[in-house]
Each structure stands twice: as C-alpha cells, then as structure tokens.
Design a protein around this motif. Sequence first.
Motif, short mmCIF file in Angstrom:
data_model
loop_
_atom_site.label_atom_id
_atom_site.label_comp_id
_atom_site.label_asym_id
_atom_site.label_seq_id
_atom_site.Cartn_x
_atom_site.Cartn_y
_atom_site.Cartn_z
N GLY A 1 12.37 8.16 4.66
CA GLY A 1 10.93 8.03 4.53
C GLY A 1 10.19 9.23 5.05
N ASP A 2 8.88 9.18 4.90
CA ASP A 2 8.07 10.33 5.34
C ASP A 2 7.20 9.96 6.54
OD1 ASP A 2 6.31 8.64 4.20
OD2 ASP A 2 5.54 10.05 2.70
N GLY A 3 7.64 8.96 7.30
CA GLY A 3 6.90 8.60 8.50
C GLY A 3 5.84 7.56 8.26
N THR A 4 5.77 6.99 7.06
CA THR A 4 4.77 5.98 6.79
C THR A 4 5.41 4.62 6.71
OG1 THR A 4 5.01 6.18 4.41
CG2 THR A 4 3.43 7.63 5.45
N ARG A 5 4.58 3.59 6.79
CA ARG A 5 5.04 2.24 6.53
C ARG A 5 3.96 1.54 5.72
NH1 ARG A 5 2.43 -1.58 9.57
NH2 ARG A 5 1.45 -0.95 11.49
N ALA A 6 4.25 0.37 5.25
CA ALA A 6 3.26 -0.35 4.46
C ALA A 6 2.02 -0.59 5.31
CB ALA A 6 3.84 -1.68 4.01
N ALA A 7 0.88 -0.24 4.79
CA ALA A 7 -0.36 -0.43 5.53
C ALA A 7 -1.49 -0.63 4.56
CB ALA A 7 -0.66 0.80 6.41
N ASN B 1 -1.54 10.30 3.07
CA ASN B 1 -0.22 10.48 3.69
C ASN B 1 -0.29 11.53 4.78
OD1 ASN B 1 1.44 8.59 2.59
ND2 ASN B 1 2.42 9.96 1.13
N HIS B 2 -1.06 12.60 4.54
CA HIS B 2 -1.23 13.65 5.55
C HIS B 2 -1.89 13.08 6.81
CE1 HIS B 2 -2.37 17.43 7.48
NE2 HIS B 2 -3.62 16.98 7.52
N VAL B 3 -2.89 12.23 6.63
CA VAL B 3 -3.57 11.61 7.78
C VAL B 3 -2.59 10.75 8.56
CG1 VAL B 3 -5.38 10.01 8.50
CG2 VAL B 3 -5.84 11.66 6.68
N MET C 1 10.32 -0.83 1.11
CA MET C 1 10.60 0.27 2.02
C MET C 1 11.59 -0.11 3.11
SD MET C 1 7.00 2.35 2.21
CE MET C 1 7.86 3.79 2.86
N LYS C 2 11.79 -1.41 3.31
CA LYS C 2 12.82 -1.85 4.26
C LYS C 2 14.20 -1.90 3.62
CE LYS C 2 12.18 -5.37 6.91
NZ LYS C 2 11.81 -6.74 7.38
N ASN C 3 14.23 -2.13 2.30
CA ASN C 3 15.51 -2.39 1.65
C ASN C 3 16.01 -1.26 0.75
OD1 ASN C 3 16.29 -5.47 2.13
ND2 ASN C 3 14.07 -5.35 1.95
N PHE C 4 15.21 -0.22 0.56
CA PHE C 4 15.63 0.92 -0.23
C PHE C 4 15.30 2.20 0.52
CE2 PHE C 4 14.98 -2.41 -3.37
CZ PHE C 4 16.10 -2.28 -4.19
N GLU C 5 16.13 3.20 0.31
CA GLU C 5 15.89 4.49 0.95
C GLU C 5 14.99 5.33 0.06
OE1 GLU C 5 19.47 6.46 1.97
OE2 GLU C 5 20.04 5.02 3.52
N LEU C 6 13.70 5.21 0.28
CA LEU C 6 12.73 5.99 -0.48
C LEU C 6 11.47 6.16 0.36
CD1 LEU C 6 11.02 3.86 -3.29
CD2 LEU C 6 12.11 2.88 -1.29
N SER C 7 10.79 7.26 0.13
CA SER C 7 9.56 7.54 0.85
C SER C 7 8.39 6.88 0.15
CB SER C 7 9.32 9.05 0.93
OG SER C 7 9.01 9.56 -0.36
N ALA C 8 7.25 6.86 0.83
CA ALA C 8 6.05 6.29 0.22
C ALA C 8 5.67 7.06 -1.04
CB ALA C 8 4.90 6.31 1.22
N LEU C 9 5.88 8.38 -1.03
CA LEU C 9 5.56 9.19 -2.20
C LEU C 9 6.48 8.84 -3.38
CD1 LEU C 9 3.93 11.43 -3.50
CD2 LEU C 9 5.44 13.10 -2.41
#
Length: 330
Positions: A323-329, A242-244, A179-187
């Motif tokens: 992204g959609d506002g998420t990060r690895a968690a 993701n909604h949460v 997610m740091k190296n490619f432009e893509l969302s978590a979905l």
Amino acid sequence: MTSPAPDASRWLPAFLAVALIWGTSFMFIKDALVELEPVYVAGYRILLGALTLLIFLFARGLRPPRGLRLWVHLFVYATVATTVPFTLFGYAEQRVPSVLAGIWNGTAPLTTLVVTLVAMRSERPSRRQILGLLAGFAGVLVVLGVWNGVGGSSLAGQLMLLGAVTCYGIAFNYTRWLMKNFELSALQLSVGQLTMSTLQLLVAAPLIAGAPPSPLSHSPRVYLAVVALGVFGTGIAFALNNHVVRTAGITTGSMVTYLPPFVGAVAGVVVLHEHLTWNQPVGGIIVLCGVGISQGLFVRLGPAFKVGGRKRVDDPVERHPAGDGTRAAV
C-alpha cells in the motif's frame, strides 16, 4: 516521544485544492447536464478520471491490479463505488439544485457507519456514533423540510441522492475489505475501479440514453465541465488527497469531507444563481455536525479499544506492505 506535526505548507495547499475541486463538482455536473444525458456525464467523467490516474500509476512505478479474482471484485466494487452513484447524482441534479446534491454528499460518512453496523454485526457502535447518526438523521429531515410535506420531482431527486450516498456507504466498507485482503495500493484500487466503471457504462449508456451526441455539437462550457469533473474531480483530486494523507495523516485527510458541501453551496448560489430556502443550509450544517460527532471531531478520545475481543467500528484497517500508507477513509 511524539513526532512533530507536519509542516502545513506541505499539505494545506493540496487539502484546499481538493475541497475546491470536489465542492464545485456539483456545479459542473449541472453545467454538463445542459447538453448531455446524466449517464453520459458519468461515463465521460469516469473515463477521463481513469486515464488521469493511469498516468499517475505509471509515474509512480506501479502496475494495474492483477488477478482474475481481484478483477471480479473490482467489477462489483465499481458498480457501487462509481457507476451507480455517479449516474444517480446526474439524474438527481435534473430535479434538484446542485446545492442540495452537495449537502447530501456530506452524509456519506453517516451512511458508511450505518452500512458498517448492519453488515458487521460483531462491531458495536459507541454512544457518540449513535448520537452522530441521530443528529445526521435530524439534519436530513430539516433539509427535506418535512413540515411542509415532500413530494414530486424534488422528492424523487433527493431519493436518488440518498441512493447514491448509500452506495458510497457500501463502497467505503468494501474498500476496507479489499485493502485488507489484496496487496494493492489505494491508487491501484481506484484505477481498477474506474476501468471497470468505464467498461460498464460503455455498454449501459447507449442502452439507457441511446447513442451519444456528436462531440462537435457541444458548447465550450460543456467541454470545460466534463474535463473539470473527469481530469480534476475524479483524477487529480484523488492524487492530491493521497498526498495529504501521506504527508499529514489519515485524520487530516479525512477532514476534507466537511468542506465540499459549503463550497458547493457557494458555487451553486453565486455561479448558477440557485435559490436556497433557510432549512437547506441549516439542515446541511446539522448533518455535518452529526458526521463530526460520529467521528469524534468534537471530543478528544483515547485510542480505540476492543470490547470482548471484537473490533470497534472506528478501528484502523491493517496496512499492507504494497500500500501507499492509506486506508479506507471517508
């Protein structure tokens, strides 16, 4: 001026639904194993999850991941994120109760931290992270009941569970990098991951377990288990989480980690009538306390800081515009 806390009614129902769905997944795996080989339980689950997330992807106006280099990474990522761990959970639950599978799943944040510290030598653990790891390791020893000696089928199953959560530890760190190296969302990442896992198991499952049985030979309970695992556990639950995260923030979203082991324990004992020895739930609680300590749950901490220009383990991952506002968690 700090922003007001989000209204709990906007995220709490989804939060509890995710905990319920993920917590009962171990029970449904046990149900599906009555008539299906573990590798096929994983394959059907991943296939249904991929189809469900594709619907969400197109509903949000997004496209699947693109680019050969990215898909090569997704192939490797899918192996450690879903293909291997989902299969290992199935084979493990042939040997141990679903309750133990849920407890071991709760150690994923600790294996993630261990992998982070081993793979990224520039990142230094804090005292609370070391304390959390030690507490979590002690909890694992209690779950195993090492004072009684371990061996046989149960030990083999628990080693498989250890392998599965270790894969999760690798995958979570891989998520950060992707997610740091490619432009893509978590979905988009999950759609690519599940698509590659589906293709992998389409080839591997017949080689491992032979041709799949006829779909007409399964009982309704097995169909229910597979749909619950795939559509809900691997598809809808992801969208709800993701909604949460988007509504209440990453910290609240990651807190769902603590609930599935307890939900899984209740489901295993009440629905499947599994037997628990005292050390298993006690060890599970110690493990979760270790997770809480390592993530700063019990201590109010200031913003993450850097020592000597190096990132700390719990620094946030940069957010991409796509992204959609998420990060690895975890």
